[in-house]
Design a protein around this motif. Structure first.
Motif, mmCIF file in Angstrom:
data_model
loop_
_atom_site.group_PDB
_atom_site.id
_atom_site.type_symbol
_atom_site.label_atom_id
_atom_site.label_comp_id
_atom_site.label_asym_id
_atom_site.label_seq_id
_atom_site.Cartn_x
_atom_site.Cartn_y
_atom_site.Cartn_z
ATOM 1 N N GLU A 46 39.128 44.431 43.617
ATOM 2 C CA GLU A 46 39.602 45.774 43.281
ATOM 3 C C GLU A 46 41.118 45.780 43.036
ATOM 4 O O GLU A 46 41.593 46.360 42.048
ATOM 5 N N LEU A 47 41.854 45.139 43.940
ATOM 6 C CA LEU A 47 43.310 45.059 43.742
ATOM 7 C C LEU A 47 43.644 44.196 42.530
ATOM 8 O O LEU A 47 44.628 44.454 41.831
ATOM 9 N N GLY A 48 42.823 43.171 42.278
ATOM 10 C CA GLY A 48 43.043 42.326 41.116
ATOM 11 C C GLY A 48 42.874 43.095 39.816
ATOM 12 O O GLY A 48 43.648 42.893 38.858
ATOM 13 N N LYS A 49 41.893 43.984 39.775
ATOM 14 C CA LYS A 49 41.679 44.811 38.577
ATOM 15 C C LYS A 49 42.862 45.753 38.347
ATOM 16 O O LYS A 49 43.313 45.958 37.218
ATOM 17 N N GLN A 50 43.364 46.336 39.453
ATOM 18 C CA GLN A 50 44.522 47.225 39.319
ATOM 19 C C GLN A 50 45.741 46.456 38.811
ATOM 20 O O GLN A 50 46.469 46.927 37.936
#
Length: 322
Positions: free
Chosen positions: A45-49
């Motif tokens: 999730e943080l990687g997508k952001q």
């Protein structure tokens, strides 16, 4: 336990030293850049952001980076410590990191600063070459003449775009403006330990290890003291007052010692003097009595002789007249 942050300009050797400490003590190297690339690759999730921000050509926010650090330090291999490399880069990030580490119960033990001269940094960065396959870092100044491939897998080495000379100057300027204030920040907290980053690799590693394992100094015990020379330069009145104070103290000590000497010496003399006048007075009175008696005797004798002479003279005068 080893919970440290590595500080230093680009090319100071933070990554190399972090890998050596990690291999010896089993604590993970936590690099903000590696965390971002890993998160993007795994599609978290943080990687997508982070990916959406980077694709837009913007800088990843501190909240995303701190979220990645929190996630990384929650793993089992970080239970005995960590080596933070590349974060924080400014005072705001340092304060946010401190709040996060206090929250998860893993406060910093030390901040190690690799101190390297600018001319050495330029030589290291401009000469750096990297293996794209295994990530091994080389330098053309230490490679055999004509060598252009990785010693491990034979892959052709490449130069990163930000290691070109025209870019290096800008990177060092950014470091001076943003990251150098962290030196003063962590110094005030009593966490900073400066390590000489030049010399043989083994020597630098030994210095790093000694600094990392040293016991932390509480901020309450850190005091900035002035040397006597600094105090004199900053306050000339102190310089002029000290000789006077020394002279006064010497005079006072001399006066005290002289008084003590006179007191000790005067006591026996005063006793002798008090006896001497008494003896002299008796002798004087005796001599005075003797002299007065002698004078009295002489006057009596003179008085006896004088009338006899006068009487003898008178008849002779009378005889002459007749």
């Amino acid at each position: 336990m080893m919970r440290i942050v590595l500080l230093g300009a680009p090319g100071s050797g933070k990554g190399t030293q972090a890998q050596r400490l990690m291999g010896k003590y089993g604590v993970p190297q936590v690099s903000s850049g590696d965390l971002l690339r890993d998160a993007v690759a795994r599609g978290t999730e943080l990687g997508k952001q982070a990916k959406s921000v980077m694709d837009a050509g913007q800088l990843v926010s501190d909240d995303i980076v701190l979220g990645l650090i929190r996630e990384r330090l929650s793993r089992a291999d970080a239970a005995n410590g960590f080596i933070l490399d590349g974060f924080p880069r400014n005072i705001d990030q340092a304060n946010s990191l401190n709040a996060l580490l206090e929250e998860i119960g893993q406060p910093l033990d030390a901040v190690l600063l690799l101190d390297v001269r600018n001319e050495t940094l330029m030589q290291r960065l401009a000469g750096r070459r990297i293996c794209p396959k295994c990530g091994t870092v080389y330098n053309i100044h230490s490679l055999p003449a004509g060598a252009t491939t990785c010693e491990k897998d034979g892959t052709e080495l490449y130069q990163r775009p930000d290691d070109k000379e025209e870019v290096i100057g800008k990177r060092l300027a950014v470091y001076d403006q943003q990251t150098k204030p962290l030196i003063e920040h962590y110094s005030k907290l009593g966490l900073l330990r400066k390590v000489a980053g030049e010399g043989e690799l083994e020597e630098v590693s030994e210095r790093m290890e000694a600094a990392a394992l040293a016991k932390p100094v509480p901020a309450s015990k850190v005091k900035v003291t002035k040397t006597p020379a600094q105090a004199k330069r900053k306050n000339p009145a102190v310089k002029s007052a000290k000789p006077a104070a020394k002279g006064a103290s010497k005079a006072a000590s001399k006066a005290k010692s002289s008084k003590a000497k006179t007191k000790t010496k005067s006591k026996p003399k005063s006793a002798a003097k008090s006896k001497a006048p008494a003896a002299k007075g008796k002798a004087a009175r005796k001599s005075a009595k003797k002299s007065s008696k002698a004078a009295a005797r002489s006057t009596k004798k003179a008085a006896r002789k004088a009338p006899a002479k006068k009487a003898a003279r008178r008849p002779t005068k009378a005889r002459k007249k007749k």
